[in-house]
Scaffold this motif. Structure first.
Motif, PDB file in Angstrom:
ATOM      1  N   ARG A 165       6.059 -18.410  -8.193  1.00 58.85           N
ATOM      2  CA  ARG A 165       7.678 -18.463  -7.980  1.00 58.85           C
ATOM      3  C   ARG A 165       7.567 -19.471  -6.673  1.00 58.85           C
ATOM      4  O   ARG A 165       8.599 -20.046  -6.710  1.00 58.85           O
ATOM      5  N   GLU A 166       6.752 -20.424  -6.896  1.00 64.54           N
ATOM      6  CA  GLU A 166       6.071 -21.081  -5.553  1.00 64.54           C
ATOM      7  C   GLU A 166       7.507 -22.187  -6.478  1.00 64.54           C
ATOM      8  O   GLU A 166       7.842 -22.848  -5.640  1.00 64.54           O
ATOM      9  N   PRO A 223       9.569 -18.717  -0.089  1.00 68.74           N
ATOM     10  CA  PRO A 223       8.946 -17.979  -2.026  1.00 68.74           C
ATOM     11  C   PRO A 223       8.154 -16.665  -1.396  1.00 68.74           C
ATOM     12  O   PRO A 223       8.739 -16.263  -1.944  1.00 68.74           O
ATOM     13  N   THR A 230       8.601 -22.098  -8.667  1.00 71.35           N
ATOM     14  CA  THR A 230      10.470 -21.592  -9.146  1.00 71.35           C
ATOM     15  C   THR A 230      11.421 -22.179  -7.795  1.00 71.35           C
ATOM     16  O   THR A 230      11.822 -22.493  -8.229  1.00 71.35           O
ATOM     17  N   ALA A 246      11.038 -11.402 -12.828  1.00 75.16           N
ATOM     18  CA  ALA A 246      11.666 -11.368 -11.565  1.00 75.16           C
ATOM     19  C   ALA A 246      12.965 -11.071 -11.543  1.00 75.16           C
ATOM     20  O   ALA A 246      13.212 -10.160 -10.755  1.00 75.16           O
ATOM     21  N   TYR A 279       8.914 -16.955 -15.270  1.00 74.84           N
ATOM     22  CA  TYR A 279       9.309 -16.232 -13.168  1.00 74.84           C
ATOM     23  C   TYR A 279      10.374 -15.454 -13.234  1.00 74.84           C
ATOM     24  O   TYR A 279      10.907 -14.748 -13.374  1.00 74.84           O
TER      25      TYR A 279
END
Length: 115
Positions: free
Chosen positions: A40-41, A31, A43, A97, A93
């Motif tokens: 983030r993690e 990640p 996803t 991102a 996310y």
């Protein structure tokens, strides 16, 4: 008949290890390599259950397109549906991102999954 049985058994034993593998195992990805943002993690681990995260990071889509992509994976690829809270975290996310990219070159870049 015995020879055919031995060949069939040898063939099955050759593919048997592959039959037991149901999930993708990310190789050389973590990640921390990807855009830092809330979710983030979650996803990363949601997506890497089936494919590498670099595939995700190469895309650039709107929230609606990300949502369509998730719906497609649920419908066509048997992705387990995310509960409402997890789905919102993943979409937030991805939207932050990996937003749509500006077109480049002749005709511009087109996401093959957005069609």
């Amino acid at each position: 008949m015995q020879r055919w049985t031995l060949w069939a058994l040898a063939g099955f034993l050759g593919i048997a290890p592959a039959l037991g593998q149901n999930t993708f195992t990310p190789r050389e990805e973590s990640p921390e390599e990807f855009v830092a943002a809330p979710g983030r993690e979650q996803t990363f681990y949601t997506c890497t259950a089936c494919h590498g995260f670099k595939l995700v990071a190469q895309q650039g889509m709107t929230r609606a397109q990300w949502e369509d992509s998730i719906n497609l994976m649920i419908r066509r690829h048997n992705m387990p549906p995310l509960d409402e809270k997890d789905r919102a975290a993943v979409l937030t996310y991805l939207e932050a991102a990996y937003p749509p990219r500006a077109p480049t070159g002749r005709g511009g870049w087109q996401n093959p999954f957005a069609k």
